[in-house]
Motif scaffolding. Structure first.
Motif, mmCIF file in Angstrom:
data_model
loop_
_atom_site.group_PDB
_atom_site.id
_atom_site.type_symbol
_atom_site.label_atom_id
_atom_site.label_comp_id
_atom_site.label_asym_id
_atom_site.label_seq_id
_atom_site.Cartn_x
_atom_site.Cartn_y
_atom_site.Cartn_z
ATOM 1 N N GLY A 198 67.364 52.846 151.162
ATOM 2 C CA GLY A 198 68.613 52.962 151.880
ATOM 3 C C GLY A 198 68.498 52.406 153.289
ATOM 4 O O GLY A 198 67.410 52.082 153.768
ATOM 5 N N ARG A 252 72.596 50.367 145.389
ATOM 6 C CA ARG A 252 72.391 51.246 146.541
ATOM 7 C C ARG A 252 73.579 51.183 147.498
ATOM 8 O O ARG A 252 73.993 52.212 148.069
ATOM 9 C CB ARG A 252 71.105 50.847 147.280
ATOM 10 N N ASP A 302 75.603 54.403 148.844
ATOM 11 C CA ASP A 302 75.622 54.705 150.275
ATOM 12 C C ASP A 302 76.991 54.514 150.910
ATOM 13 O O ASP A 302 77.215 54.934 152.045
ATOM 14 C CB ASP A 302 74.610 53.817 151.010
ATOM 15 N N SER A 335 78.211 51.610 151.732
ATOM 16 C CA SER A 335 78.041 50.535 152.703
ATOM 17 C C SER A 335 79.306 49.697 152.780
ATOM 18 O O SER A 335 80.041 49.563 151.790
ATOM 19 C CB SER A 335 76.859 49.661 152.284
#
Length: 235
Positions: A33, A110, A114, A116
């Motif tokens: 991460g 990921r 997360d 993002s």
């Protein structure tokens, strides 16, 4: 295969210091991460000094931005390349495609978990490509610019990207790392089998009954809802 080991097998022309750092960063960000990945860890994975990494990218945030841009570009190309030319139907093309996309796929997975900023861009790209695909193969069912096409494309993108977000559970159930190049084809094969079976089910009498029930519910909901546009009274 351990995440991040794929870059070591890349052609020499793609093993410049900058490319090696980028690929190592893709793997480290995917595994740890944004907060967990470190300049030191990325540099070690790439086989370079932290100073050389900072020389090329300046900071960890700048390196992540470079990874985001690379993944967005790669994802856009991976979804479109081969469809129009028919190359995607060839086994050697698919083998090369799956091998090259492993780092990108792990990073995407990921990013989705997360939340993002790149996750939104990736999802929008996936939905756009899905809409192009649907309106191309079934223009009568999914007219270009229609809500049917837009809704179906968004759901299709969500279904496909969910396999990335839930890859740990898939790997556990399927008994293999399904994001590894030698195993990632299993998701595609399973999806094709599912789509084939569901198409047959949708065309059955039960499928017709479900469609009729859903259509009736939609009509009742529209009749009971006040006339408005996006929740606002007409001006």
């Amino acid at each position: 295969m351990h995440p991040g080991s794929e870059w070591r097998d890349r052609p020499a022309e793609d093993l410049t210091s900058r490319a090696r750092i980028r690929d190592a960063a893709l793997a480290q960000f995917a595994e740890h991460g944004t907060k967990g990945a470190t300049i030191k860890g990325i540099a070690e994975a790439a086989g370079v000094s932290p100073g050389l990494l900072q020389h090329h990218f300046g900071s960890k945030s700048a390196l992540q931005e470079a990874c985001d841009a690379y993944v967005v570009e790669a994802f856009d190309g991976l979804d479109r390349f081969g469809l129009n030319s028919g190359e995607i139907t060839k086994s050697d093309f698919m083998e090369e495609l799956l091998a090259k996309s492993s780092l990108v796929i792990r990073y995407m997975a990921r990013a989705m978990v997360d939340g993002s900023p790149v996750a939104s861009a990736l999802f929008d790209t996936g939905a756009t490509v899905a809409e192009e695909f649907l309106t191309g193969i079934a223009p009568e069912r999914f007219p270009a610019g229609s809500s049917q096409a837009s809704d179906a494309a968004a759901v299709m993108a969500a279904m496909h990207m969910a396999t990335l977000v839930l890859h740990d559970h898939l790997s556990r159930r399927m008994g293999d790392d399904i994001l590894a190049p030698q195993s990632s084809h299993r998701i595609g094969v399973a999806m094709l089998d599912i789509y084939t079976a569901m198409a047959e089910f949708a065309a059955s009498s039960v499928g017709d009954g479900i469609r009729s029930a859903v259509d009736s519910h939609e009509k009742r909901s529209n009749q009971s809802s006040p006339s408005s546009t996006n929740g606002r009274d007409d001006e």
